[in-house]
Design a protein around this motif. Structure first.
Motif, PDB file in Angstrom:
ATOM      1  N   PHE A 180     -11.475 -12.319   6.650  1.00 12.63           N
ATOM      2  CA  PHE A 180     -12.056 -12.399   5.313  1.00 12.63           C
ATOM      3  C   PHE A 180     -11.135 -11.754   4.293  1.00 12.63           C
ATOM      4  N   ALA A 181     -10.587 -10.604   4.636  1.00 12.52           N
ATOM      5  CA  ALA A 181      -9.647  -9.929   3.742  1.00 12.52           C
ATOM      6  C   ALA A 181      -8.382 -10.751   3.566  1.00 12.52           C
ATOM      7  N   ALA A 182      -7.920 -11.367   4.654  1.00 10.35           N
ATOM      8  CA  ALA A 182      -6.694 -12.150   4.584  1.00 10.35           C
ATOM      9  C   ALA A 182      -6.853 -13.369   3.686  1.00 10.35           C
ATOM     10  N   ALA A 183      -8.101 -13.862   3.553  1.00 15.16           N
ATOM     11  CA  ALA A 183      -8.343 -15.025   2.711  1.00 15.16           C
ATOM     12  C   ALA A 183      -8.455 -14.666   1.235  1.00 15.16           C
ATOM     13  N   SER A 184      -8.461 -13.391   0.924  1.00 13.37           N
ATOM     14  CA  SER A 184      -8.614 -12.953  -0.452  1.00 13.37           C
ATOM     15  C   SER A 184      -7.269 -12.736  -1.131  1.00 13.37           C
ATOM     16  N   PRO A 185      -7.159 -13.093  -2.411  1.00 12.53           N
ATOM     17  CA  PRO A 185      -5.933 -12.779  -3.141  1.00 12.53           C
ATOM     18  C   PRO A 185      -5.615 -11.294  -3.124  1.00 12.53           C
ATOM     19  N   LEU A 186      -6.632 -10.438  -2.905  1.00 13.60           N
ATOM     20  CA  LEU A 186      -6.370  -9.004  -2.841  1.00 13.60           C
ATOM     21  C   LEU A 186      -5.389  -8.659  -1.733  1.00 13.60           C
ATOM     22  N   ALA A 187      -5.385  -9.469  -0.658  1.00 17.07           N
ATOM     23  CA  ALA A 187      -4.513  -9.166   0.473  1.00 17.07           C
ATOM     24  C   ALA A 187      -3.043  -9.252   0.089  1.00 17.07           C
ATOM     25  N   THR A 188      -2.718 -10.168  -0.814  1.00 10.48           N
ATOM     26  CA  THR A 188      -1.320 -10.305  -1.239  1.00 10.48           C
ATOM     27  C   THR A 188      -1.015  -9.486  -2.484  1.00 10.48           C
ATOM     28  N   GLN A 189      -2.038  -9.071  -3.208  1.00  7.14           N
ATOM     29  CA  GLN A 189      -1.820  -8.246  -4.389  1.00  7.14           C
ATOM     30  C   GLN A 189      -1.564  -6.788  -4.026  1.00  7.14           C
ATOM     31  N   PRO A 191      -3.615  -4.075  -3.364  1.00  4.23           N
ATOM     32  CA  PRO A 191      -4.290  -3.195  -4.321  1.00  4.23           C
ATOM     33  C   PRO A 191      -4.008  -1.732  -4.040  1.00  4.23           C
ATOM     34  N   ASP A 192      -3.873  -0.954  -5.109  1.00  2.00           N
ATOM     35  CA  ASP A 192      -3.568   0.468  -4.998  1.00  2.00           C
ATOM     36  C   ASP A 192      -4.322   1.191  -6.107  1.00  2.00           C
ATOM     37  N   PHE A 193      -4.184   2.477  -6.168  1.00  3.03           N
ATOM     38  CA  PHE A 193      -4.834   3.252  -7.220  1.00  3.03           C
ATOM     39  C   PHE A 193      -3.990   4.479  -7.541  1.00  3.03           C
ATOM     40  N   GLU A 194      -4.229   5.054  -8.714  1.00  4.78           N
ATOM     41  CA  GLU A 194      -3.663   6.340  -9.104  1.00  4.78           C
ATOM     42  C   GLU A 194      -4.796   7.155  -9.703  1.00  4.78           C
ATOM     43  N   LEU A 195      -5.366   8.027  -8.879  1.00  6.14           N
ATOM     44  CA  LEU A 195      -6.527   8.808  -9.257  1.00  6.14           C
ATOM     45  C   LEU A 195      -6.337  10.246  -8.779  1.00  6.14           C
ATOM     46  N   ARG A 196      -7.044  11.167  -9.370  1.00  6.07           N
ATOM     47  CA  ARG A 196      -6.980  12.563  -8.945  1.00  6.07           C
ATOM     48  C   ARG A 196      -8.128  12.858  -7.981  1.00  6.07           C
ATOM     49  N   ASP A 197      -7.832  13.655  -6.950  1.00  3.83           N
ATOM     50  CA  ASP A 197      -8.898  14.062  -6.046  1.00  3.83           C
ATOM     51  C   ASP A 197      -9.671  15.221  -6.660  1.00  3.83           C
ATOM     52  N   GLN A 198     -10.650  15.749  -5.931  1.00  7.94           N
ATOM     53  CA  GLN A 198     -11.511  16.798  -6.488  1.00  7.94           C
ATOM     54  C   GLN A 198     -10.774  18.095  -6.763  1.00  7.94           C
ATOM     55  N   THR A 283      -8.488   4.910 -18.596  1.00  5.67           N
ATOM     56  CA  THR A 283      -7.441   3.918 -18.332  1.00  5.67           C
ATOM     57  C   THR A 283      -7.237   3.713 -16.838  1.00  5.67           C
ATOM     58  N   GLN A 284      -7.181   4.793 -16.080  1.00  9.21           N
ATOM     59  CA  GLN A 284      -6.980   4.696 -14.632  1.00  9.21           C
ATOM     60  C   GLN A 284      -8.173   4.023 -13.950  1.00  9.21           C
ATOM     61  N   THR A 285      -9.363   4.304 -14.442  1.00  7.93           N
ATOM     62  CA  THR A 285     -10.559   3.682 -13.874  1.00  7.93           C
ATOM     63  C   THR A 285     -10.560   2.185 -14.151  1.00  7.93           C
ATOM     64  N   ALA A 286     -10.172   1.810 -15.358  1.00 12.57           N
ATOM     65  CA  ALA A 286     -10.080   0.384 -15.697  1.00 12.57           C
ATOM     66  C   ALA A 286      -9.041  -0.317 -14.827  1.00 12.57           C
ATOM     67  N   GLU A 287      -7.951   0.365 -14.536  1.00 13.89           N
ATOM     68  CA  GLU A 287      -6.910  -0.219 -13.681  1.00 13.89           C
ATOM     69  C   GLU A 287      -7.421  -0.370 -12.248  1.00 13.89           C
ATOM     70  N   LEU A 288      -8.176   0.590 -11.763  1.00 11.03           N
ATOM     71  CA  LEU A 288      -8.791   0.479 -10.436  1.00 11.03           C
ATOM     72  C   LEU A 288      -9.699  -0.741 -10.370  1.00 11.03           C
ATOM     73  N   ILE A 289     -10.511  -0.913 -11.387  1.00  7.67           N
ATOM     74  CA  ILE A 289     -11.433  -2.048 -11.443  1.00  7.67           C
ATOM     75  C   ILE A 289     -10.660  -3.359 -11.443  1.00  7.67           C
ATOM     76  N   ARG A 291      -7.492  -3.950 -10.355  1.00  6.72           N
ATOM     77  CA  ARG A 291      -6.728  -4.186  -9.131  1.00  6.72           C
ATOM     78  C   ARG A 291      -7.607  -4.612  -7.960  1.00  6.72           C
ATOM     79  N   PHE A 292      -8.833  -4.108  -7.928  1.00  3.02           N
ATOM     80  CA  PHE A 292      -9.720  -4.430  -6.815  1.00  3.02           C
ATOM     81  C   PHE A 292     -10.765  -5.482  -7.175  1.00  3.02           C
ATOM     82  N   SER A 293     -10.646  -6.067  -8.355  1.00  2.00           N
ATOM     83  CA  SER A 293     -11.601  -7.093  -8.813  1.00  2.00           C
ATOM     84  C   SER A 293     -13.042  -6.598  -8.666  1.00  2.00           C
ATOM     85  N   LEU A 294     -13.284  -5.390  -9.157  1.00  3.36           N
ATOM     86  CA  LEU A 294     -14.583  -4.760  -8.986  1.00  3.36           C
ATOM     87  C   LEU A 294     -15.562  -5.136 -10.090  1.00  3.36           C
TER      88      LEU A 294
END
Length: 358
Positions: A180-189, A191-198, A283-289, A291-294
């Motif tokens: 299922f993941a392999a059939a998604s464009p996300l597999a070739t994109q 997806p990554d993130f740049e976020l701060r942990d706690q 901005t980082q949250t919007a980029e996460l959304i 990249r992952f088509s959320l």
């Protein structure tokens, strides 16, 4: 992927909108009919056409009052990844078992739909029959597959003739989510993130190489889906035994306006001390959304200022190499998620199967 705040059909359509657009932009050649849209009145002609197109023939048997049939038509056949993946391999038609119309079978014989069902041992609906180039029945499946991942794996199972070596139930357990993941464009994109942990440290997916990563998204004020997901992940980790140390659970907030780093850390730690909370600026949250088509829709606040966020429900699964291997939808049986994580956790660095490149 279900969610308490959004009907499944609406969320499903909206989550797939970005993927649908990507598929349309990448498509070439004449458009193909929707899955199982055409009635299979002449299967000999459909088989000949399928051969000419370099595909196989798949027939969907349905009844008007079959709930599983309606569920698959609404939630599976139109799911972009499932539809695109299946169309590459099969020409698809449907047969209504309640119809009295005469049907021509793949060998050119005239039959009623009921006679065909009896001949091919179709004992219930929904059912699928897959045919070889000579018109002989290759494989049949009877029963609903409400998860698009399972539908993708069925098509792949037959195309690879895997039924000669193992039952479909085992194949689905081994490969379903990954296919299922392999059939998604996300597999070739990738997806990554740049976020701060706690703790304020900037994190990327690459920071967790060498571990299986489970990424959940949501927000701390979520009344049911998010806490349920995190509790289930705690339960799954507990059932992995020694493999649990090879799995890292991440929870990324989609509501940084209310979810502070300190509060987020306390929130995820309450479920399991190894869980890591992730938070970005707007901005980082919007980029996460992106990249992952959320889905992440903030609803109108109440008079008291409280609001909810409609969001994607489920978890993304990454292997030790940081490659997307699957998406476990909200509500999936925990034994399936456990089996997926156990498989990924035990894959070595040098032997990880790159299913999305198959």
């Amino acid at each position: 992927m279900n969610h308490a705040f959004l009907p499944f059909s609406r969320l499903h359509a909206r989550l797939g909108s970005a993927i649908v657009l990507a598929l349309l932009l990448c498509a070439s050649g004449p458009a193909l009919a929707a899955l199982f849209y055409e009635a299979g009145k002449n299967l000999a002609y459909e088989l000949k056409t399928a051969r000419h197109e370099g595909r196989q023939l798949a027939v969907f048997f349905e009844l008007p009052d079959c709930p599983g049939c309606q569920e698959m038509k609404k939630q599976v056949f139109s799911e972009p990844r499932a539809e695109n993946n299946f169309k590459r391999r099969y020409r698809s038609v449907h047969i209504d078992l309640a119809s009295s119309e005469v049907v021509v079978d793949p060998q050119g014989r005239r039959s009623t739909p009921q006679e065909l069902a009896q001949r091919w041992n179709i004992v219930g609906t929904p059912a699928f029959a897959f045919f070889a180039a000579d018109g002989n029945l290759n494989y049949r499946h009877v029963g609903s597959l409400p998860d698009p991942a399972d539908f993708i794996s069925l098509g792949r199972f037959v195309a690879e003739a895997a039924y000669e070596n193992l039952p479909f139930a085992e194949y689905r357990l081994r490969y379903g989510r990954a296919l299922f993941a392999a059939a998604s464009p996300l597999a070739t994109q990738a997806p990554d993130f740049e976020l701060r942990d706690q703790h304020g440290k900037i994190r990327h997916l690459a920071d967790f190489r060498g571990k299986t990563v489970v990424l959940a998204v949501g927000y701390m004020f979520c009344p049911d889906v998010c806490p349920t997901t995190l509790f289930e992940l705690k339960t799954v980790l507990g059932s992995l035994g020694s493999d649990a140390g090879q799995v890292q659970v991440l929870f990324a907030t989609l509501d940084p306006e209310r979810d502070s780093a300190k509060a987020l850390g306390a929130y995820v730690s309450a479920f399991h001390k190894s869980f890591i909370g992730l938070r970005g600026n707007a901005t980082q949250t919007a980029e996460l959304i992106r990249r992952f088509s959320l889905i992440a829709d903030k609803q109108a606040p109440s008079s008291a200022g409280y609001y909810t966020v409609d969001h994607t429900a489920g978890v993304f699964l990454f292997d030790r190499q940081g490659q997307l291997r699957g998406f476990s939808p909200y509500g999936q049986p925990l034994d399936l998620l456990t089996a997926d994580l156990k498989k990924l956790a035990r894959e070595g660095r040098s032997t990880a199967v790159q299913l999305s490149q198959r």
